[in-house]
Design an enzyme around this catalytic site. Structure first.
Site, short mmCIF file in Angstrom:
data_model
loop_
_atom_site.label_atom_id
_atom_site.label_comp_id
_atom_site.label_asym_id
_atom_site.label_seq_id
_atom_site.Cartn_x
_atom_site.Cartn_y
_atom_site.Cartn_z
N GLN A 11 0.66 -1.10 0.04
CA GLN A 11 -0.29 -0.29 -0.16
C GLN A 11 0.63 1.00 0.20
OE1 GLN A 11 -2.87 -0.33 2.98
NE2 GLN A 11 -4.19 1.90 2.49
N SER A 93 4.48 -6.14 2.44
CA SER A 93 3.07 -6.00 3.31
C SER A 93 2.40 -7.37 2.81
CB SER A 93 3.02 -4.53 3.64
OG SER A 93 1.47 -5.00 4.50
N LEU A 94 0.97 -6.09 1.92
CA LEU A 94 0.06 -6.29 1.42
C LEU A 94 0.84 -7.53 0.04
CD1 LEU A 94 -2.82 -6.08 -0.77
CD2 LEU A 94 -1.90 -3.56 -1.24
N HIS A 198 1.19 -2.17 10.46
CA HIS A 198 2.29 -3.28 11.43
C HIS A 198 2.47 -2.81 12.98
CE1 HIS A 198 2.63 -5.73 7.54
NE2 HIS A 198 2.32 -4.74 7.17
N GLN A 247 2.02 -11.03 10.60
CA GLN A 247 2.48 -9.73 9.36
C GLN A 247 2.07 -8.67 10.31
OE1 GLN A 247 0.81 -8.00 5.93
NE2 GLN A 247 2.40 -9.51 4.86
#
Length: 309
Positions: A11, A93-94, A198, A247
């Site tokens: 993102q 991440s994503l 996070h 995560q």
């Protein structure tokens, strides 16, 4: 043959118009976008192509939009390089969900639904907290640990040597930025984000992601997929799901992930999706690798020329 890894951004890489020119030129990309509208039951195409920006940047729009655009970039590349070979995938991440989908561990439909749910859960966590993030550049690890402890914030992303992102309550992030400057950071900059990704403030999203992931049909990927949590591939489906849950509130160990791939003999990396954030990070992590990217028709042509050259 060069060992090649595909990289998928997270993102923040979203941009209005992403994927539009690829869909106009490549039938495979257009079909993927059309399928996404059916799967999600809403017009994600219009949001990606037309925005407006404030709508696209909402977490529950940006995450499925980036996932979709990234895989459309891969489809367009496969149209041009029919025998495209890769030996690992990774995503920030994503992007880790995109990486698993590209590696065949999850179907496109299921991956898209999962990412939309994850985005919604994270948006809900953002709305119920007062979170923020900041980029800290040029500070010693020990000093940064002291900053986080004193300000009561978390390390969110270890992006490249000397570039760390911290996350937490917005007022505490303001305090952390000032402390980092005092302790020698070259730059300490608050980021324009919707919440504290996070960090412990995403705990409610983590619980919901766990519930949804437990129902996700998943198999082992065809190639290794690097975990953000461990900077290594998982060995079982159960371990994979556990790491994808962790995560949500754990630091993204991107720099270490890329360093591990380089140590395993990977010399070519292809970033797929909007933006070029990961290419920029790789230049700081290792100058001895080939970095290619596909985000639109122009970058696709350049990458194909290099792969065929």
């Amino acid at each position: 043959m060069k060992k090649t890894a595909l990289l998928f951004a997270g993102q923040g890489s979203q941009v209005v118009g992403m994927g539009c020119d690829l869909c106009e030129k490549f039938e495979a990309a257009g079909k993927l976008f059309a399928q996404a509208n059916k799967v999600l039951g809403r017009d994600i195409i219009r949001i990606c192509f037309e925005g407006p920006e404030q709508v696209l940047t909402k977490t529950d729009n940006a995450q499925p939009g980036i996932f979709l655009t990234s895989l459309a970039c891969l489809e367009a590349l496969r149209t041009q390089i029919s025998d495209l070979q890769f030996d690992a995938t990774a995503g920030l991440s994503l992007g880790e969900f995109t990486a698993f989908t590209a590696a065949g561990a999850v179907s496109f439909d299921d991956g898209l639904r999962m990412v939309q749910a994850r985005g919604r859960f994270m948006q809900e966590a953002c709305d119920s907290t007062n979170g923020g993030m900041a980029s800290i550049i040029g500070i010693e690890d020990i000093a940064l640990a002291e900053v986080c402890r004193e300000a009561d914030v978390d390390i969110a992303n270890i992006n490249s040597p000397g570039q760390i992102v911290i996350s937490g309550d917005k007022d505490k992030i303001t305090k952390a930025v000032e402390l980092a400057k005092v302790k020698g950071a070259k730059r300490a900059i608050p980021l324009a984000v919707a919440g504290a990704y996070h960090s412990r403030l995403m705990e409610s999203a983590k619980v919901k992601v766990a519930g949804t992931l437990s129902k996700l049909q998943m198999q082992l990927p065809r190639v290794p997929v690097i975990s953000n949590v461990t900077a290594r591939p998982a060995s079982t489906v159960d371990e994979t799901k556990d790491l994808l849950v962790r995560q949500v509130t754990s630091p993204v160990r991107w720099s270490e992930s890329m360093q591990w791939l380089v140590s395993q003999g990977f010399t070519r990396f292809i970033e797929l999706g909007p933006g070029n954030v990961l290419s920029g990070l790789m230049r700081r992590i290792s100058k001895d690798v080939e970095m290619l990217a596909v985000s639109d028709c122009a970058t696709l042509d350049a990458t194909v020329a290099k792969l065929e050259g």
